[in-house]
Design an enzyme around this catalytic site. Sequence first.
Site, PDB file in Angstrom:
ATOM      1  N   GLN A  25      -4.967 -16.186   8.155  1.00  0.00           N
ATOM      2  CA  GLN A  25      -3.551 -16.726   8.662  1.00  0.00           C
ATOM      3  C   GLN A  25      -2.682 -15.969   7.255  1.00  0.00           C
ATOM      4  O   GLN A  25      -2.138 -16.763   6.754  1.00  0.00           O
ATOM      5  CB  GLN A  25      -3.544 -17.445   8.428  1.00  0.00           C
ATOM      6  CG  GLN A  25      -3.955 -18.383   9.637  1.00  0.00           C
ATOM      7  CD  GLN A  25      -4.150 -20.263   9.486  1.00  0.00           C
ATOM      8  OE1 GLN A  25      -3.748 -20.720   9.200  1.00  0.00           O
ATOM      9  NE2 GLN A  25      -4.957 -20.623  10.314  1.00  0.00           N
ATOM     10  N   CYS A  26      -3.076 -14.793   6.490  1.00  0.00           N
ATOM     11  CA  CYS A  26      -2.565 -14.376   5.050  1.00  0.00           C
ATOM     12  C   CYS A  26      -1.463 -13.195   6.044  1.00  0.00           C
ATOM     13  O   CYS A  26      -1.067 -12.722   7.048  1.00  0.00           O
ATOM     14  CB  CYS A  26      -3.456 -13.628   4.434  1.00  0.00           C
ATOM     15  SG  CYS A  26      -3.153 -12.624   3.219  1.00  0.00           S
ATOM     16  N   GLN A  27      -0.399 -12.894   4.873  1.00  0.00           N
ATOM     17  CA  GLN A  27       0.417 -12.334   4.862  1.00  0.00           C
ATOM     18  C   GLN A  27       0.085 -10.655   5.594  1.00  0.00           C
ATOM     19  O   GLN A  27       0.498  -9.552   5.532  1.00  0.00           O
ATOM     20  CB  GLN A  27       1.702 -12.050   4.050  1.00  0.00           C
ATOM     21  CG  GLN A  27       1.331 -11.658   2.758  1.00  0.00           C
ATOM     22  CD  GLN A  27       2.085 -11.804   1.777  1.00  0.00           C
ATOM     23  OE1 GLN A  27       3.047 -13.443   1.767  1.00  0.00           O
ATOM     24  NE2 GLN A  27       2.033 -10.998   0.699  1.00  0.00           N
TER      25      GLN A  27
END
Length: 181
Positions: free
Chosen positions: A34-36
């Site tokens: 769930q990271c950029q």
Amino acid sequence: MSIYNYLVQKPNGDILSMETYRNKIMLITNTASQCQFTYQYEDMQKLYEKYSPQGFEILAFPCDQFGNQNPEDGVTTSNQCKLQYGVAYSVFDKVQVNGNQTHALFNYLKHEVDCPQFEQQTMQQKMLYNRIQEHYPDYLIGRNIRWNFTKFLVDQNGKVIQRFEPDASMLDVEKAIESLL
């Protein structure tokens, strides 16, 4: 000590020796679901498809140390990588990459190559720096891993060649891989 002396754990609990990857070029990275930078799963898959026939491997290690961006367990993360991003390269069990419980492999990797200076030229770099400075200032010191998707390139002989920060261009990563083939 050599990179081949370390053991890693698959999401199902099986232990694998890094010896498995002897004579292979490896890109080893800490990842998050769930990271950029999660889009890099797909970018790395393209590199894997292109270069795996020539002895290239990607080893992804989910990590939840940066903004709780990988709360799932290793099995869930591995399955998600396959289903959402088409990942065919190896996704291992969750690890820690900084602090007292740093996985031995990542401790080794961090100490084999210098940490590049943190650039703050682009808006993305400035935002990332500010977030780290606010929440994890210790990660900006020394050889700590600063964020998810930090990559280490290892040659066929097990030598750690280069460290790429999360915002590094995948074209630069690809050029470095090509130079080893």
